[in-house]
Design a protein around this motif. Structure first.
Motif, PDB file in Angstrom:
ATOM      1  N   ASP A  35      12.170  -7.880  18.349  1.00 28.06           N
ATOM      2  CA  ASP A  35      11.973  -9.255  17.880  1.00 28.06           C
ATOM      3  C   ASP A  35      12.834  -9.607  16.681  1.00 28.06           C
ATOM      4  O   ASP A  35      13.415 -10.691  16.620  1.00 28.06           O
ATOM      5  CB  ASP A  35      10.508  -9.496  17.521  1.00 28.06           C
ATOM      6  CG  ASP A  35       9.604  -9.492  18.743  1.00 28.06           C
ATOM      7  OD1 ASP A  35      10.079  -9.859  19.840  1.00 28.06           O
ATOM      8  OD2 ASP A  35       8.439  -9.119  18.598  1.00 28.06           O
ATOM      9  N   THR A  36      12.917  -8.695  15.717  1.00 30.76           N
ATOM     10  CA  THR A  36      13.578  -9.026  14.451  1.00 30.76           C
ATOM     11  C   THR A  36      14.886  -8.289  14.208  1.00 30.76           C
ATOM     12  O   THR A  36      15.662  -8.682  13.345  1.00 30.76           O
ATOM     13  CB  THR A  36      12.646  -8.705  13.268  1.00 30.76           C
ATOM     14  OG1 THR A  36      12.435  -7.289  13.215  1.00 30.76           O
ATOM     15  CG2 THR A  36      11.321  -9.433  13.394  1.00 30.76           C
ATOM     16  N   GLY A  37      15.125  -7.187  14.921  1.00 32.33           N
ATOM     17  CA  GLY A  37      16.302  -6.362  14.667  1.00 32.33           C
ATOM     18  C   GLY A  37      16.122  -5.445  13.474  1.00 32.33           C
ATOM     19  O   GLY A  37      17.023  -4.704  13.109  1.00 32.33           O
ATOM     20  N   GLU A  38      14.941  -5.469  12.864  1.00 31.67           N
ATOM     21  CA  GLU A  38      14.640  -4.641  11.688  1.00 31.67           C
ATOM     22  C   GLU A  38      14.503  -3.172  12.079  1.00 31.67           C
ATOM     23  O   GLU A  38      13.933  -2.839  13.114  1.00 31.67           O
ATOM     24  CB  GLU A  38      13.336  -5.119  11.064  1.00 31.67           C
ATOM     25  CG  GLU A  38      12.862  -4.282   9.896  1.00 31.67           C
ATOM     26  CD  GLU A  38      11.495  -4.718   9.383  1.00 31.67           C
ATOM     27  OE1 GLU A  38      11.053  -4.113   8.418  1.00 31.67           O
ATOM     28  OE2 GLU A  38      10.881  -5.636   9.955  1.00 31.67           O
ATOM     29  N   VAL A  39      15.035  -2.272  11.231  1.00 31.06           N
ATOM     30  CA  VAL A  39      14.849  -0.837  11.426  1.00 31.06           C
ATOM     31  C   VAL A  39      13.430  -0.489  10.991  1.00 31.06           C
ATOM     32  O   VAL A  39      13.059  -0.681   9.839  1.00 31.06           O
ATOM     33  CB  VAL A  39      15.879  -0.016  10.623  1.00 31.06           C
ATOM     34  CG1 VAL A  39      15.589   1.470  10.751  1.00 31.06           C
ATOM     35  CG2 VAL A  39      17.293  -0.327  11.089  1.00 31.06           C
ATOM     36  N   LEU A  40      12.639  -0.002  11.950  1.00 34.45           N
ATOM     37  CA  LEU A  40      11.244   0.339  11.681  1.00 34.45           C
ATOM     38  C   LEU A  40      11.086   1.800  11.267  1.00 34.45           C
ATOM     39  O   LEU A  40      10.196   2.137  10.496  1.00 34.45           O
ATOM     40  CB  LEU A  40      10.384   0.058  12.920  1.00 34.45           C
ATOM     41  CG  LEU A  40      10.449  -1.378  13.451  1.00 34.45           C
ATOM     42  CD1 LEU A  40       9.687  -1.482  14.758  1.00 34.45           C
ATOM     43  CD2 LEU A  40       9.899  -2.348  12.407  1.00 34.45           C
ATOM     44  N   GLU A  41      11.932   2.665  11.817  1.00 31.00           N
ATOM     45  CA  GLU A  41      11.914   4.096  11.491  1.00 31.00           C
ATOM     46  C   GLU A  41      13.335   4.627  11.536  1.00 31.00           C
ATOM     47  O   GLU A  41      14.150   4.169  12.329  1.00 31.00           O
ATOM     48  CB  GLU A  41      11.083   4.887  12.508  1.00 31.00           C
ATOM     49  CG  GLU A  41       9.614   4.583  12.531  1.00 31.00           C
ATOM     50  CD  GLU A  41       8.890   5.384  13.613  1.00 31.00           C
ATOM     51  OE1 GLU A  41       9.263   6.550  13.860  1.00 31.00           O
ATOM     52  OE2 GLU A  41       7.964   4.824  14.209  1.00 31.00           O
ATOM     53  N   ASP A  42      13.602   5.623  10.710  1.00 30.03           N
ATOM     54  CA  ASP A  42      14.879   6.336  10.736  1.00 30.03           C
ATOM     55  C   ASP A  42      14.581   7.754  10.286  1.00 30.03           C
ATOM     56  O   ASP A  42      14.440   8.020   9.094  1.00 30.03           O
ATOM     57  CB  ASP A  42      15.897   5.663   9.822  1.00 30.03           C
ATOM     58  CG  ASP A  42      17.283   6.287   9.929  1.00 30.03           C
ATOM     59  OD1 ASP A  42      17.436   7.338  10.588  1.00 30.03           O
ATOM     60  OD2 ASP A  42      18.220   5.723   9.337  1.00 30.03           O
ATOM     61  N   GLU A  43      14.446   8.665  11.254  1.00 30.87           N
ATOM     62  CA  GLU A  43      14.046  10.036  10.955  1.00 30.87           C
ATOM     63  C   GLU A  43      15.127  11.012  11.402  1.00 30.87           C
ATOM     64  O   GLU A  43      15.682  10.881  12.488  1.00 30.87           O
ATOM     65  CB  GLU A  43      12.740  10.377  11.668  1.00 30.87           C
ATOM     66  CG  GLU A  43      11.580   9.498  11.241  1.00 30.87           C
ATOM     67  CD  GLU A  43      10.300   9.793  12.008  1.00 30.87           C
ATOM     68  OE1 GLU A  43      10.335  10.594  12.969  1.00 30.87           O
ATOM     69  OE2 GLU A  43       9.271   9.219  11.651  1.00 30.87           O
ATOM     70  N   THR A  44      15.394  11.990  10.566  1.00 33.97           N
ATOM     71  CA  THR A  44      16.344  13.059  10.874  1.00 33.97           C
ATOM     72  C   THR A  44      15.632  14.381  10.688  1.00 33.97           C
ATOM     73  O   THR A  44      14.919  14.581   9.704  1.00 33.97           O
ATOM     74  CB  THR A  44      17.564  12.990   9.941  1.00 33.97           C
ATOM     75  OG1 THR A  44      18.151  11.691  10.022  1.00 33.97           O
ATOM     76  CG2 THR A  44      18.598  14.034  10.304  1.00 33.97           C
ATOM     77  N   GLU A  45      15.826  15.281  11.660  1.00 30.83           N
ATOM     78  CA  GLU A  45      15.219  16.607  11.532  1.00 30.83           C
ATOM     79  C   GLU A  45      16.119  17.649  12.184  1.00 30.83           C
ATOM     80  O   GLU A  45      16.983  17.317  13.000  1.00 30.83           O
ATOM     81  CB  GLU A  45      13.823  16.644  12.147  1.00 30.83           C
ATOM     82  CG  GLU A  45      13.775  16.311  13.625  1.00 30.83           C
ATOM     83  CD  GLU A  45      12.362  16.264  14.159  1.00 30.83           C
ATOM     84  OE1 GLU A  45      12.166  16.756  15.268  1.00 30.83           O
ATOM     85  OE2 GLU A  45      11.460  15.754  13.482  1.00 30.83           O
ATOM     86  N   GLN A  46      15.897  18.887  11.806  1.00 34.91           N
ATOM     87  CA  GLN A  46      16.675  19.982  12.367  1.00 34.91           C
ATOM     88  C   GLN A  46      16.089  20.359  13.718  1.00 34.91           C
ATOM     89  O   GLN A  46      14.875  20.471  13.877  1.00 34.91           O
ATOM     90  CB  GLN A  46      16.658  21.185  11.442  1.00 34.91           C
ATOM     91  CG  GLN A  46      17.609  22.277  11.862  1.00 34.91           C
ATOM     92  CD  GLN A  46      17.847  23.279  10.760  1.00 34.91           C
ATOM     93  OE1 GLN A  46      17.276  23.176   9.682  1.00 34.91           O
ATOM     94  NE2 GLN A  46      18.684  24.247  11.038  1.00 34.91           N
ATOM     95  N   ASP A  47      16.983  20.553  14.713  1.00 38.47           N
ATOM     96  CA  ASP A  47      16.559  20.946  16.046  1.00 38.47           C
ATOM     97  C   ASP A  47      16.144  22.414  16.016  1.00 38.47           C
ATOM     98  O   ASP A  47      16.893  23.274  15.552  1.00 38.47           O
ATOM     99  CB  ASP A  47      17.727  20.755  17.018  1.00 38.47           C
ATOM    100  CG  ASP A  47      17.358  21.048  18.463  1.00 38.47           C
ATOM    101  OD1 ASP A  47      16.170  21.241  18.751  1.00 38.47           O
ATOM    102  OD2 ASP A  47      18.279  21.067  19.292  1.00 38.47           O
ATOM    103  N   ASP A  48      14.944  22.703  16.517  1.00 42.84           N
ATOM    104  CA  ASP A  48      14.422  24.073  16.495  1.00 42.84           C
ATOM    105  C   ASP A  48      14.809  24.865  17.724  1.00 42.84           C
ATOM    106  O   ASP A  48      14.493  26.040  17.823  1.00 42.84           O
ATOM    107  CB  ASP A  48      12.878  24.042  16.378  1.00 42.84           C
ATOM    108  CG  ASP A  48      12.440  23.483  15.053  1.00 42.84           C
ATOM    109  OD1 ASP A  48      13.187  23.605  14.078  1.00 42.84           O
ATOM    110  OD2 ASP A  48      11.327  22.908  14.989  1.00 42.84           O
ATOM    111  N   ASP A  49      15.476  24.248  18.712  1.00 48.66           N
ATOM    112  CA  ASP A  49      15.836  24.953  19.947  1.00 48.66           C
ATOM    113  C   ASP A  49      16.908  25.989  19.726  1.00 48.66           C
ATOM    114  O   ASP A  49      17.808  25.896  19.017  1.00 48.66           O
ATOM    115  CB  ASP A  49      16.305  23.964  21.020  1.00 48.66           C
ATOM    116  CG  ASP A  49      15.138  23.089  21.491  1.00 48.66           C
ATOM    117  OD1 ASP A  49      13.987  23.475  21.275  1.00 48.66           O
ATOM    118  OD2 ASP A  49      15.412  22.016  22.051  1.00 48.66           O
TER     119      ASP A  49
END
Length: 75
Positions: free
Chosen positions: A61-75
């Motif tokens: 609806d707004t184009g607003e960033v609601l979340e931005d998460e970065t994490e290390q891949d454990d695979d």
């Protein structure tokens, strides 16, 4: 007012301009887009770089960033 929709060419999914710009910026920063999903009024952009994973959620609806998460891949 909602953002104008455009096609993000790597996936063929039509998403708001703001989400497309975010995906392009991630690629410019060296992230590989692995999935773009439209669900429940949001665009979820998943990306990888090395052993890192990132998810950015954008409102349709707004184009607003609601979340931005970065994490290390454990695979």
């Amino acid at each position: 007012m909602a953002s104008a929709a455009i096609a993000y060419t790597n996936t063929g999914i039509v998403i708001p301009a703001q989400a497309s710009e975010i995906a392009k910026q991630l690629e410019a920063e060296g992230w590989s887009i692995v999935e773009v999903e439209v669900e429940d009024g949001e665009v979820e952009i998943e990306a990888e770089k090395g052993d890192m994973e990132r998810e950015v959620v954008v409102s349709l609806d707004t184009g607003e960033v609601l979340e931005d998460e970065t994490e290390q891949d454990d695979d």
